[in-house]
Design a protein around this motif. Structure first.
Motif, PDB file in Angstrom:
ATOM      1  N   PRO A 188     -20.308 -13.327  -1.727  1.00 36.79           N
ATOM      2  CA  PRO A 188     -20.820 -13.229  -0.349  1.00 36.79           C
ATOM      3  C   PRO A 188     -21.976 -12.250  -0.194  1.00 36.79           C
ATOM      4  N   GLY A 189     -22.085 -11.246  -1.066  1.00 33.44           N
ATOM      5  CA  GLY A 189     -23.196 -10.316  -0.994  1.00 33.44           C
ATOM      6  C   GLY A 189     -24.339 -10.686  -1.917  1.00 33.44           C
ATOM      7  N   LEU A 190     -24.012 -11.260  -3.074  1.00 28.70           N
ATOM      8  CA  LEU A 190     -25.035 -11.583  -4.065  1.00 28.70           C
ATOM      9  C   LEU A 190     -25.889 -12.776  -3.649  1.00 28.70           C
ATOM     10  N   ILE A 191     -25.259 -13.823  -3.132  1.00 24.58           N
ATOM     11  CA  ILE A 191     -25.980 -15.060  -2.833  1.00 24.58           C
ATOM     12  C   ILE A 191     -27.113 -14.841  -1.830  1.00 24.58           C
ATOM     13  N   PRO A 192     -26.879 -14.189  -0.680  1.00 21.24           N
ATOM     14  CA  PRO A 192     -28.023 -13.954   0.215  1.00 21.24           C
ATOM     15  C   PRO A 192     -29.072 -13.030  -0.393  1.00 21.24           C
ATOM     16  N   ILE A 208     -30.094 -20.889  -7.086  1.00 22.20           N
ATOM     17  CA  ILE A 208     -28.888 -20.133  -6.740  1.00 22.20           C
ATOM     18  C   ILE A 208     -27.650 -21.019  -6.843  1.00 22.20           C
ATOM     19  N   ILE A 209     -27.766 -22.265  -6.397  1.00 18.81           N
ATOM     20  CA  ILE A 209     -26.621 -23.183  -6.447  1.00 18.81           C
ATOM     21  C   ILE A 209     -26.286 -23.572  -7.886  1.00 18.81           C
ATOM     22  N   ALA A 229     -20.044 -17.411   1.641  1.00 15.90           N
ATOM     23  CA  ALA A 229     -21.456 -17.145   1.353  1.00 15.90           C
ATOM     24  C   ALA A 229     -22.357 -17.835   2.362  1.00 15.90           C
ATOM     25  N   LEU A 230     -22.014 -19.058   2.737  1.00 13.05           N
ATOM     26  CA  LEU A 230     -22.794 -19.793   3.743  1.00 13.05           C
ATOM     27  C   LEU A 230     -22.858 -19.029   5.058  1.00 13.05           C
ATOM     28  N   CYS A 231     -21.727 -18.544   5.517  1.00 15.85           N
ATOM     29  CA  CYS A 231     -21.683 -17.822   6.796  1.00 15.85           C
ATOM     30  C   CYS A 231     -22.534 -16.554   6.749  1.00 15.85           C
ATOM     31  N   VAL A 232     -22.483 -15.822   5.639  1.00 10.20           N
ATOM     32  CA  VAL A 232     -23.261 -14.587   5.535  1.00 10.20           C
ATOM     33  C   VAL A 232     -24.753 -14.904   5.475  1.00 10.20           C
TER      34      VAL A 232
END
Length: 450
Positions: free
Chosen positions: A330-334, A147-148, A167-170
């Protein structure tokens, strides 16, 4: 008791996660730009500077700020990253005076070096979420690193911007919710809203999921930090614009037809999700494998859906000048973490296409490690400067690949020259910024540090 606590934390898996996070942080540091080139990042930094130097919340910059109360100008972004940047700013401040006219370079670099730490933390959080979803260490490590490095997240873990920390927070909010820690989940999601206020639209999803899965009391506990976050945003809006509903975008809103934005986010060459993150071709399999009745499915798919609809209907659905469809991050990464348990259940068959798609994604974004995406705005003569018909300019991957030889050549012939108006033409890492600012001695020192 202390020995038992250390033994519990210092397990082989904990050491593995720490090693992965440190390696990612070091690599992000090595490739860090060492400055702030994008306008969003400069605006965030100006607010940090104003807080530290004057104890004020205005930025007083007509080009980067938004008109507000008293004829002053304010940042249109959330407080979160600006407040976090106060710490490195204060650490660098005593040394900055010795740099004379270059003091601002050091202060901006100190803020920019937050991003490698955030990159390491994000990698660890992705791994933890993969394990929480039931994946084994091997699949969790592969997917977190993929992902990174194998999506358009790559340039955002090195550039000073809100994408990585949001993204980290989500990711942490989802993981803590699944771990039955509603307060910490609320704290993390509330922090995401302080970084990017759009995250407030995720609050109902998390509260409903919490209520359905763990009961009203658990949802009530989660709601406390979320309400505090909403209160801070309301106060900040009133201080800036005397309007609690004004988040700094008076000239924008959710005005784009959903179909138009969806087609652009999926297929336009400068914002195509399929191009910048080809691993999304496997995402439906990962999400469905969680089980559509599970809390994890609704949190991950719901977060992705809400984020996608917000981005597709936003006035500037392309996200402005940025690499790929950045508003989706923010939605895709998790959501992509769902590929870890999916791959784990058919490791021998599924790891090959997963790795292959991550490799393709890395190839697409790899040139951003060498050349700034904004270099497409300054190089000419080869058709490099582009103007897609999407309302705003955006970089295109194949043009970015064409820039790399030109950037390397220009850097080699102008390494120690103070050509500030040509900074985008240089290799986009901090070592070469030091060479321009401090000369040969500074460049040699930066190589030693590297």
């Amino acid at each position: 008791m202390a020995a038992e606590s250390r033994a519990r934390w210092m397990t082989p898996e904990t050491r593995l996660v720490a090693l992965i996070a440190v390696v990612v942080a070091i690599l992000a540091f090595f490739f860090s730009p060492g400055g702030i080139q994008n306008s969003d990042g400069r605006t965030v930094f100006l607010l940090t500077e104003s807080i530290v130097e004057r104890g004020e919340l205005n930025v007083d910059d007509e080009q980067l700020g938004t008109p507000g109360v008293g004829g002053r100008y304010f940042s249109r972004f959330g407080l979160g990253l600006s407040l976090l940047s106060v710490v490195p700013y204060l650490i660098a401040l005593p040394v900055a005076d010795t740099f004379g006219t270059d003091s601002k370079f050091l202060l901006q670099a100190s803020a920019g070096f937050l991003m490698p730490l955030i990159a390491g933390a994000l990698t660890a959080a992705l791994y933890a979420l993969g394990r929480r979803l039931g994946a084994k260490p091997r699949a969790s490590a592969l997917v977190s690193l993929g992902i990174i490095g194998g999506t358009f997240m790559l340039p955002y873990v090195r550039d000073f911007s809100t994408e990585a920390i949001s993204a980290l927070c989500v990711v942490v909010a989802v993981e803590r919710s699944l771990a039955k820690s509603p307060v910490m989940s609320g704290v993390s999601l509330g922090a995401a809203a302080l970084v990017r206020p759009q995250s407030i639209l995720l609050f109902p999803l998390f509260l409903l999921s919490e209520w359905k899965a763990d009961g009203f009391r658990s949802a009530l506990r989660q709601s406390v930090p979320l309400l505090i976050s909403v209160g801070i945003n309301i106060w900040y809006n009133f201080v800036r614009f005397a309007d609690i509903g004004n988040f700094g975008y008076p000239d924008a809103g959710f005005t784009t037809p959903l179909l138009r934005g969806t087609v652009g986010l999926l297929f336009h060459p400068s914002t195509s999700l399929l191009l910048f993150a080809p691993v999304v071709l496997l995402l439906p399999f990962g999400l469905l494998a969680l089980g559509w009745k599970s809390k994890s499915f609704w949190l991950l798919s719901g977060t992705l859906l809400i984020t996608f609809v917000m981005a597709a209907t936003w006035t500037w659905w392309s996200g402005g000048w940025g690499w790929g469809p950045r508003l989706l991050l923010p939605g895709l990464i998790p959501a992509l973490v769902s590929l870890a348990p999916w791959a784990d259940h058919g490791w021998r068959r599924r790891r090959t296409p997963l790795i292959a798609l991550f490799v393709v994604g890395f190839v697409v974004s790899a040139p951003t490690l060498i050349a700034s995406t904004r270099a497409q705005q300054v190089f000419d003569g080869g058709g490099v400067v582009v103007q897609p018909e999407i309302g705003m300019r955006n970089p295109i991957p194949w043009e970015q690949h064409r820039l790399v030889p030109a950037v390397v050549s220009f850097t080699r012939t102008h390494l120690y020259e103070r050509l500030d108006d040509h900074s985008l033409r240089y290799i986009d890492t901090w070592q070469f910024v030091v060479a321009r600012v401090l000369g040969r001695g500074g460049f040699l020192a930066s190589l030693v540090v590297s």
